[in-house]
Enzyme design. Structure first.
Site, PDB file in Angstrom:
ATOM      1  N   HIS A  46       0.858  -1.193   0.000  1.00  0.00           N
ATOM      2  CA  HIS A  46       0.000   0.000   0.000  1.00  0.00           C
ATOM      3  C   HIS A  46       0.890   1.237   0.000  1.00  0.00           C
ATOM      4  O   HIS A  46       2.007   1.222   0.544  1.00  0.00           O
ATOM      5  CB  HIS A  46      -0.884   0.016   1.242  1.00  0.00           C
ATOM      6  CG  HIS A  46      -1.971  -1.001   1.221  1.00  0.00           C
ATOM      7  ND1 HIS A  46      -3.120  -0.853   1.958  1.00  0.00           N
ATOM      8  CD2 HIS A  46      -2.099  -2.187   0.563  1.00  0.00           C
ATOM      9  CE1 HIS A  46      -3.914  -1.894   1.764  1.00  0.00           C
ATOM     10  NE2 HIS A  46      -3.306  -2.724   0.920  1.00  0.00           N
ATOM     11  N   GLU A  48       0.837   3.919   1.729  1.00  0.00           N
ATOM     12  CA  GLU A  48       1.244   4.361   3.060  1.00  0.00           C
ATOM     13  C   GLU A  48       2.435   3.558   3.588  1.00  0.00           C
ATOM     14  O   GLU A  48       3.391   4.117   4.125  1.00  0.00           O
ATOM     15  CB  GLU A  48       0.088   4.230   4.063  1.00  0.00           C
ATOM     16  CG  GLU A  48      -1.142   5.023   3.727  1.00  0.00           C
ATOM     17  CD  GLU A  48      -2.183   4.205   2.978  1.00  0.00           C
ATOM     18  OE1 GLU A  48      -1.842   3.545   1.973  1.00  0.00           O
ATOM     19  OE2 GLU A  48      -3.357   4.242   3.385  1.00  0.00           O
ATOM     20  N   CYS A  76      -6.446   1.959   5.539  1.00  0.00           N
ATOM     21  CA  CYS A  76      -7.080   0.735   6.021  1.00  0.00           C
ATOM     22  C   CYS A  76      -6.528   0.409   7.414  1.00  0.00           C
ATOM     23  O   CYS A  76      -5.614   1.070   7.903  1.00  0.00           O
ATOM     24  CB  CYS A  76      -6.805  -0.414   5.046  1.00  0.00           C
ATOM     25  SG  CYS A  76      -5.078  -0.970   5.030  1.00  0.00           S
ATOM     26  N   CYS A  79      -2.707  -0.305   7.435  1.00  0.00           N
ATOM     27  CA  CYS A  79      -1.892   0.909   7.351  1.00  0.00           C
ATOM     28  C   CYS A  79      -2.009   1.739   8.622  1.00  0.00           C
ATOM     29  O   CYS A  79      -1.021   2.324   9.071  1.00  0.00           O
ATOM     30  CB  CYS A  79      -2.293   1.716   6.122  1.00  0.00           C
ATOM     31  SG  CYS A  79      -1.841   0.889   4.573  1.00  0.00           S
TER      32      CYS A  79
END
Length: 142
Positions: A46, A48, A76, A79
């Protein structure tokens, strides 16, 4: 947020869900990234997490205490956990994610009693633009 949106555009052009992230300390950008899940065959790639890894590497420290994260989509739960462990000071995110979000929706990670660090959170920054990137991406794939 402009740079995070540019990263999200790069993700879309690469066939990735258009999410971009930037980590800054003061006025200096330490890291920027976009989703690379499909490219890397890695469900943890991801934006992040990639930005956190790069910023920690740039600082030579596992803690990003005086750093702020700008991301185009509500993080999410995975993260959010990494954000907490990295001790990021503030999160500025664009579009809300009612289905997969873990900050204002879903798990609401930072409000759990087991959360070690709760950053300041500011949602809805450039929300329309960030949301349209996502809607356009999925519209083209249907």
């Amino acid at each position: 947020m402009r740079q995070a949106i540019a990263e999200a555009g790069a993700a879309a052009r690469a066939g990735e869900v258009p999410v971009g992230a930037v980590i800054a300390q003061g006025g200096n950008v330490l890291a920027s990234a976009h989703n690379l899940i499909e490219t890397n065959n890695d469900p943890t790639a991801h934006a992040e997490l990639l930005a956190i890894r790069a910023a920690c590497g740039a600082l030579g420290n596992a803690r990003l205490v005086d750093c702020d994260l700008y991301v185009t989509l509500e993080p999410c739960a995975m993260c959010a956990g990494a954000i907490s462990f990295a001790r990021i000071r503030r999160i500025y995110f664009g579009a809300y994610d009612k289905k997969g979000g873990g900050v204002e929706h879903g798990a609401r990670f930072f409000s759990q009693p087991t959360c070690h660090h709760e950053p300041e959170v500011y949602g809805g920054i450039s929300e329309s633009e960030c949301g349209e990137l996502l809607k356009g991406f999925f519209r083209e794939r249907r």
